[in-house]
Design a protein around this motif. Structure first.
Motif, PDB file in Angstrom:
ATOM      1  N   THR A   5       0.828  -1.201   0.000  1.00 12.41           N
ATOM      2  CA  THR A   5       0.000   0.000   0.000  1.00 12.41           C
ATOM      3  C   THR A   5       0.866   1.256   0.000  1.00 12.41           C
ATOM      4  O   THR A   5       0.587   2.217  -0.696  1.00 12.41           O
ATOM      5  N   VAL A   6       1.908   1.195   0.812  1.00 13.74           N
ATOM      6  CA  VAL A   6       2.841   2.320   0.879  1.00 13.74           C
ATOM      7  C   VAL A   6       4.204   1.806   0.460  1.00 13.74           C
ATOM      8  O   VAL A   6       4.652   0.768   0.941  1.00 13.74           O
ATOM      9  N   LEU A   7       4.832   2.510  -0.469  1.00 13.92           N
ATOM     10  CA  LEU A   7       6.123   2.047  -0.977  1.00 13.92           C
ATOM     11  C   LEU A   7       7.069   3.238  -1.102  1.00 13.92           C
ATOM     12  O   LEU A   7       6.756   4.229  -1.762  1.00 13.92           O
ATOM     13  N   LEU A   8       8.214   3.114  -0.453  1.00 12.18           N
ATOM     14  CA  LEU A   8       9.249   4.140  -0.575  1.00 12.18           C
ATOM     15  C   LEU A   8      10.484   3.460  -1.153  1.00 12.18           C
ATOM     16  O   LEU A   8      10.886   2.405  -0.660  1.00 12.18           O
ATOM     17  N   GLU A   9      11.057   4.071  -2.197  1.00  9.79           N
ATOM     18  CA  GLU A   9      12.252   3.485  -2.804  1.00  9.79           C
ATOM     19  C   GLU A   9      13.356   4.521  -2.887  1.00  9.79           C
ATOM     20  O   GLU A   9      13.238   5.504  -3.617  1.00  9.79           O
ATOM     21  N   GLY A  10      14.398   4.318  -2.127  1.00  7.98           N
ATOM     22  CA  GLY A  10      15.557   5.216  -2.152  1.00  7.98           C
ATOM     23  C   GLY A  10      15.197   6.658  -1.902  1.00  7.98           C
ATOM     24  O   GLY A  10      15.763   7.563  -2.514  1.00  7.98           O
ATOM     25  N   VAL A  11      14.258   6.861  -0.992  1.00  7.92           N
ATOM     26  CA  VAL A  11      13.723   8.207  -0.804  1.00  7.92           C
ATOM     27  C   VAL A  11      14.661   9.056   0.057  1.00  7.92           C
ATOM     28  O   VAL A  11      15.175   8.598   1.077  1.00  7.92           O
ATOM     29  N   ALA A  12      14.890  10.281  -0.392  1.00  7.66           N
ATOM     30  CA  ALA A  12      15.672  11.240   0.381  1.00  7.66           C
ATOM     31  C   ALA A  12      14.944  12.569   0.387  1.00  7.66           C
ATOM     32  O   ALA A  12      14.197  12.884  -0.533  1.00  7.66           O
ATOM     33  N   LYS A  13      15.135  13.306   1.456  1.00 10.56           N
ATOM     34  CA  LYS A  13      14.538  14.637   1.520  1.00 10.56           C
ATOM     35  C   LYS A  13      15.510  15.579   2.216  1.00 10.56           C
ATOM     36  O   LYS A  13      15.974  15.295   3.325  1.00 10.56           O
ATOM     37  N   ALA A  14      15.831  16.666   1.523  1.00  5.73           N
ATOM     38  CA  ALA A  14      16.726  17.659   2.117  1.00  5.73           C
ATOM     39  C   ALA A  14      15.978  18.961   2.322  1.00  5.73           C
ATOM     40  O   ALA A  14      15.163  19.357   1.496  1.00  5.73           O
ATOM     41  N   PHE A  15      16.208  19.588   3.451  1.00  6.94           N
ATOM     42  CA  PHE A  15      15.723  20.954   3.663  1.00  6.94           C
ATOM     43  C   PHE A  15      16.959  21.837   3.639  1.00  6.94           C
ATOM     44  O   PHE A  15      17.714  21.872   4.606  1.00  6.94           O
ATOM     45  N   GLY A  16      17.164  22.523   2.526  1.00  2.95           N
ATOM     46  CA  GLY A  16      18.402  23.267   2.380  1.00  2.95           C
ATOM     47  C   GLY A  16      19.557  22.275   2.356  1.00  2.95           C
ATOM     48  O   GLY A  16      19.562  21.340   1.561  1.00  2.95           O
ATOM     49  N   ARG A  17      20.525  22.433   3.255  1.00  2.00           N
ATOM     50  CA  ARG A  17      21.650  21.494   3.276  1.00  2.00           C
ATOM     51  C   ARG A  17      21.422  20.387   4.292  1.00  2.00           C
ATOM     52  O   ARG A  17      22.227  19.471   4.408  1.00  2.00           O
ATOM     53  N   GLN A  18      20.355  20.512   5.030  1.00  2.00           N
ATOM     54  CA  GLN A  18      20.066  19.535   6.079  1.00  2.00           C
ATOM     55  C   GLN A  18      19.345  18.336   5.472  1.00  2.00           C
ATOM     56  O   GLN A  18      18.288  18.488   4.854  1.00  2.00           O
ATOM     57  N   MET A  19      19.922  17.144   5.637  1.00  2.00           N
ATOM     58  CA  MET A  19      19.255  15.941   5.158  1.00  2.00           C
ATOM     59  C   MET A  19      18.278  15.458   6.228  1.00  2.00           C
ATOM     60  O   MET A  19      18.721  15.040   7.307  1.00  2.00           O
ATOM     61  N   ALA A  20      16.996  15.514   5.940  1.00  2.00           N
ATOM     62  CA  ALA A  20      16.020  15.043   6.924  1.00  2.00           C
ATOM     63  C   ALA A  20      15.822  13.533   6.802  1.00  2.00           C
ATOM     64  O   ALA A  20      15.629  12.840   7.786  1.00  2.00           O
ATOM     65  N   VAL A  21      15.855  13.057   5.561  1.00  2.00           N
ATOM     66  CA  VAL A  21      15.669  11.624   5.298  1.00  2.00           C
ATOM     67  C   VAL A  21      16.642  11.249   4.197  1.00  2.00           C
ATOM     68  O   VAL A  21      16.771  11.979   3.212  1.00  2.00           O
ATOM     69  N   SER A  22      17.370  10.151   4.341  1.00  2.00           N
ATOM     70  CA  SER A  22      18.228   9.728   3.233  1.00  2.00           C
ATOM     71  C   SER A  22      18.125   8.229   2.972  1.00  2.00           C
ATOM     72  O   SER A  22      18.159   7.424   3.899  1.00  2.00           O
ATOM     73  N   GLU A  23      17.978   7.926   1.689  1.00  2.00           N
ATOM     74  CA  GLU A  23      18.005   6.554   1.166  1.00  2.00           C
ATOM     75  C   GLU A  23      17.148   5.584   1.964  1.00  2.00           C
ATOM     76  O   GLU A  23      17.632   4.580   2.475  1.00  2.00           O
ATOM     77  N   VAL A  24      15.892   5.893   2.068  1.00  2.00           N
ATOM     78  CA  VAL A  24      15.006   5.017   2.828  1.00  2.00           C
ATOM     79  C   VAL A  24      14.173   4.165   1.871  1.00  2.00           C
ATOM     80  O   VAL A  24      13.567   4.684   0.930  1.00  2.00           O
ATOM     81  N   ASP A  25      14.179   2.863   2.101  1.00  2.00           N
ATOM     82  CA  ASP A  25      13.275   1.942   1.407  1.00  2.00           C
ATOM     83  C   ASP A  25      12.288   1.426   2.442  1.00  2.00           C
ATOM     84  O   ASP A  25      12.684   1.075   3.555  1.00  2.00           O
ATOM     85  N   LEU A  26      11.044   1.382   2.042  1.00  2.00           N
ATOM     86  CA  LEU A  26      10.041   0.922   3.002  1.00  2.00           C
ATOM     87  C   LEU A  26       8.818   0.432   2.242  1.00  2.00           C
ATOM     88  O   LEU A  26       8.415   1.033   1.254  1.00  2.00           O
ATOM     89  N   ALA A  27       8.259  -0.687   2.677  1.00  2.00           N
ATOM     90  CA  ALA A  27       7.024  -1.174   2.072  1.00  2.00           C
ATOM     91  C   ALA A  27       6.073  -1.589   3.185  1.00  2.00           C
ATOM     92  O   ALA A  27       6.481  -2.238   4.144  1.00  2.00           O
ATOM     93  N   VAL A  28       4.834  -1.161   3.055  1.00  2.00           N
ATOM     94  CA  VAL A  28       3.814  -1.566   4.022  1.00  2.00           C
ATOM     95  C   VAL A  28       2.729  -2.317   3.262  1.00  2.00           C
ATOM     96  O   VAL A  28       2.068  -1.745   2.390  1.00  2.00           O
ATOM     97  N   GLU A  29       2.579  -3.596   3.552  1.00  2.00           N
ATOM     98  CA  GLU A  29       1.605  -4.414   2.833  1.00  2.00           C
ATOM     99  C   GLU A  29       0.221  -4.245   3.437  1.00  2.00           C
ATOM    100  O   GLU A  29       0.088  -3.852   4.602  1.00  2.00           O
ATOM    101  N   PRO A  30      -0.815  -4.580   2.657  1.00  2.00           N
ATOM    102  CA  PRO A  30      -2.172  -4.524   3.199  1.00  2.00           C
ATOM    103  C   PRO A  30      -2.307  -5.461   4.388  1.00  2.00           C
ATOM    104  O   PRO A  30      -1.722  -6.552   4.390  1.00  2.00           O
ATOM    105  N   GLY A  31      -3.062  -5.033   5.382  1.00  2.00           N
ATOM    106  CA  GLY A  31      -3.306  -5.893   6.532  1.00  2.00           C
ATOM    107  C   GLY A  31      -2.133  -5.993   7.479  1.00  2.00           C
ATOM    108  O   GLY A  31      -2.083  -6.907   8.284  1.00  2.00           O
ATOM    109  N   THR A  32      -1.188  -5.074   7.369  1.00  2.00           N
ATOM    110  CA  THR A  32      -0.086  -5.071   8.337  1.00  2.00           C
ATOM    111  C   THR A  32      -0.015  -3.722   9.034  1.00  2.00           C
ATOM    112  O   THR A  32      -0.471  -2.709   8.520  1.00  2.00           O
ATOM    113  N   CYS A  33       0.561  -3.794  10.227  1.00  2.00           N
ATOM    114  CA  CYS A  33       0.730  -2.587  11.010  1.00  2.00           C
ATOM    115  C   CYS A  33       2.223  -2.422  11.278  1.00  2.00           C
ATOM    116  O   CYS A  33       2.860  -3.300  11.830  1.00  2.00           O
TER     117      CYS A  33
END
Lengths: 307, 275
Positions: A5-33
């Protein structure tokens, strides 16, 4: 396994020079918490906001229910999405029922089912009161009620239980469990791993914007590599240690009359069998979840960011 | 469109809850009644309909008051909700950002329109009923009320633009007051200074007309004070009215432009903003 349902692949997020999130992979399947654990500033809220399309990732790909949540056509995705922000802010001049009616209309849901929903989160008695008069716990429950509107297929809950008393917390997790059993994907963030035990199927540990662990709590215990300890009381412990070297190898004496040894999980049984007579107060100490969490943050810390 | 109307409805209800509607309607009604009855005193000797003279005094009032109310209503609309955290939740719903801006705009405009129409309308009605005078000036009066709403719309749109530009509510409030001062006071003073210094060499009538269109408050003033012969005579602008002023259509277009362009700019900026 069905499409996540939710899929993140190599996700990064920078605010200016500050890296808030780097290289995150994540998958959330249906029916899981899935529990998302990390300190304040570990990137949990940023990840959730990217799943909502409120923030665009600097790099990588985000998919929610198969679509890019930041695209223009994502309105349909949001119909099937429930979101509870951290420290939920609601309009203080509206009553509980009005608040829910406003959000229900936006989500194209019938308003008639709202009293039932308020009942479900235990707010029926305060439905006609202004949100400004609500306590923190009541606002949080109203926040959960709006997230539940329209039986969402994906729930994103940002620190949903912070500031709730234990009883409320329990009913909160009961509702979430119901939702998951109906096949929804639930992602909830928390800054305490211990709170999630028995309540989530999987835990993702974040540290300084990086994913440092992902697995069931059982797997995390194993991954953390903290060995269990056996501790007992033996009168004249020191003398026993001095007299029987082969048996007491690896034992230490943390306090007077106390003996303690580290061992592997599968050694515990044999160790307990060959304890000398007169051993008292035998206990097996396993690492607490807080220990595991601290271990992950210590040893798997991301290389220092330019913070 | 559905989401837009839902948000507009909520904004309107908020306005009623926090007494904005009542306060602005009363304020406008009290000012309008005072001006109508005090200002209409000399009409007996100059044979001008009291309603006509009220148009002059009320439009002068509007230039100051309506943009101020509108900017105060609008400056907080985006930045305030982002600040309080309600915007993140709203945008997690199936709502496009332009719908949020447009919905709020319609809601705020409805509040402003209600206050203006009821407040000024009450004054106009009281005047017609009490002085038993003719109602031939009702058309410019209605035009004045309508264009006041339009001026309010332009100010609300500018307030939103400010609200999407800055990150802090206090800054937005400060800029809103600055913009208000600029349009109702500074612009005209600067223009006057330029006219005096220039002595008519480069700034001729056409250029001046153009410059007046660049200020919504001036466009509004010209629209109402130089609008009809009766009123322009009374407002002391008959000279200007006789000259080639930009024309009603151009003035109206200027006001509409001052509404649409800032609103579009606000939507564009809001689309790019990270909440």
């Amino acid at each position: 396994m069905s499409e996540p349902t939710v899929l993140l692949e190599g996700v990064a997020k920078a605010f200016g020079r500050q890296m808030a999130v780097s290289e995150v992979d994540l998958a959330v399947e249906p029916g899981t918490c899935v529990g998302l654990v990390g300190h304040n500033g570990a990137g949990k809220s940023t990840m959730i906001k990217m799943m909502l399309g409120l923030l665009r990732p600097t790099a990588g790909r985000v998919r929610v229910l198969g679509e890019d949540p930041a695209s223009r056509s994502a309105a349909n995705v949001r119909l099937a999405l429930g979101y509870l922000p951290e420290n939920v802010a609601l309009h203080p001049s509206m009553t509980g029922l009005e608040t829910l009616a406003f959000y229900a209309r936006l989500k194209r849901q019938p308003v008639a089912r709202n009293p039932e929903l308020l009942e479900r989160v235990g707010l029926a008695h305060a439905a006609g009161r202004r949100v400004g008069t609500y306590s923190k716990g009541m606002r949080q429950r109203l926040g959960l009620a709006q997230a539940l509107l329209g039986s969402p297929r994906a729930m994103l809950l940002d620190e949903p239980t912070s500031g709730l008393d234990p009883e409320l917390r329990q009913s909160f997790y009961d509702i979430i469990a119901d939702l998951r059993d109906e096949g929804a994907s639930v992602l909830l963030s928390s800054h305490a791993l211990a709170e999630l035990e028995g309540r989530v199927d999987r835990v993702v540990v974040m540290n300084q914007g990086r994913k440092v662990a992902d697995g069931t709590i059982h797997e995390l215990r194993r991954l953390a590599g903290i060995r269990p300890r056996v501790r007992l009381r033996l009168d004249g412990g020191l003398r026993a240690m001095a007299n029987g070297p082969p048996l007491w190898q690896g034992w230490s004496q943390p306090a007077r009359g106390m003996l303690e040894a580290e061992c592997d999980e599968d050694e515990i049984a044999s160790l307990l069998q060959c304890l000398p007579p007169g051993s008292q107060d035998v206990e097996v100490i396993r690492p607490s979840l807080d220990d595991i969490y601290a271990e992950f943050l210590r040893h798997r810390a991301a290389p220092g960011e330019t913070a | 469109m559905r989401a837009t109307l839902i948000i507009a409805g909520k904004e309107l209800r908020d306005g009623m809850r926090n007494r904005w509607v009542v306060a602005t309607t009363l304020l406008l009604a009290i000012f309008a009644l005072t001006l109508a009855f005090l200002g209409a005193a000399p009409t007996g000797s100059v044979k001008v309909a009291p309603l006509a003279i009220t148009v002059v005094s009320l439009s002068s009032l509007t230039i100051f008051l309506v943009p101020l109310i509108a900017l105060l209503l609008a400056y907080d609309a985006i930045v305030g909700e982002v600040d309080r955290g309600t915007m993140a939740l709203l945008l997690a719903y199936p709502v496009a950002r332009w719908q949020v801006v447009l919905g709020k705009f319609l809601g705020h405009l409805a509040i402003l329109a209600f206050a203006t129409v009821v407040g000024y309308g009450a004054a106009g009605l009281a005047l017609v009923l009490s002085t038993d005078s003719g109602t031939e000036a009702w058309r410019p009066f209605a035009g004045m009320v309508g264009s006041s709403v339009l001026l309010g719309a332009a100010s609300v749109a500018m307030g939103y633009l400010i609200s999407t530009l800055v990150r802090d509510r206090g800054t937005a409030g400060g800029i809103a007051i600055g913009v208000w001062l600029l349009f109702v006071l500074v612009y005209d003073m600067a223009l006057l200074g330029v006219l005096v210094a220039d002595q008519g060499r480069t700034v001729n009538g056409a250029v001046l007309n153009g410059l007046l269109l660049f200020n919504p408050a001036d466009a509004y003033r010209l629209l109402n004070l130089a609008g009809t012969a009766d009123i322009s005579m009374f407002s002391g602008m008959s000279g200007l009215a006789a000259q080639d002023h930009p024309g009603q259509a151009a003035l109206l277009a200027a006001l509409v432009g001052w509404t649409v362009l800032p609103l579009l700019a606000a939507i564009t900026l809001f689309n790019r903003r990270q909440v």
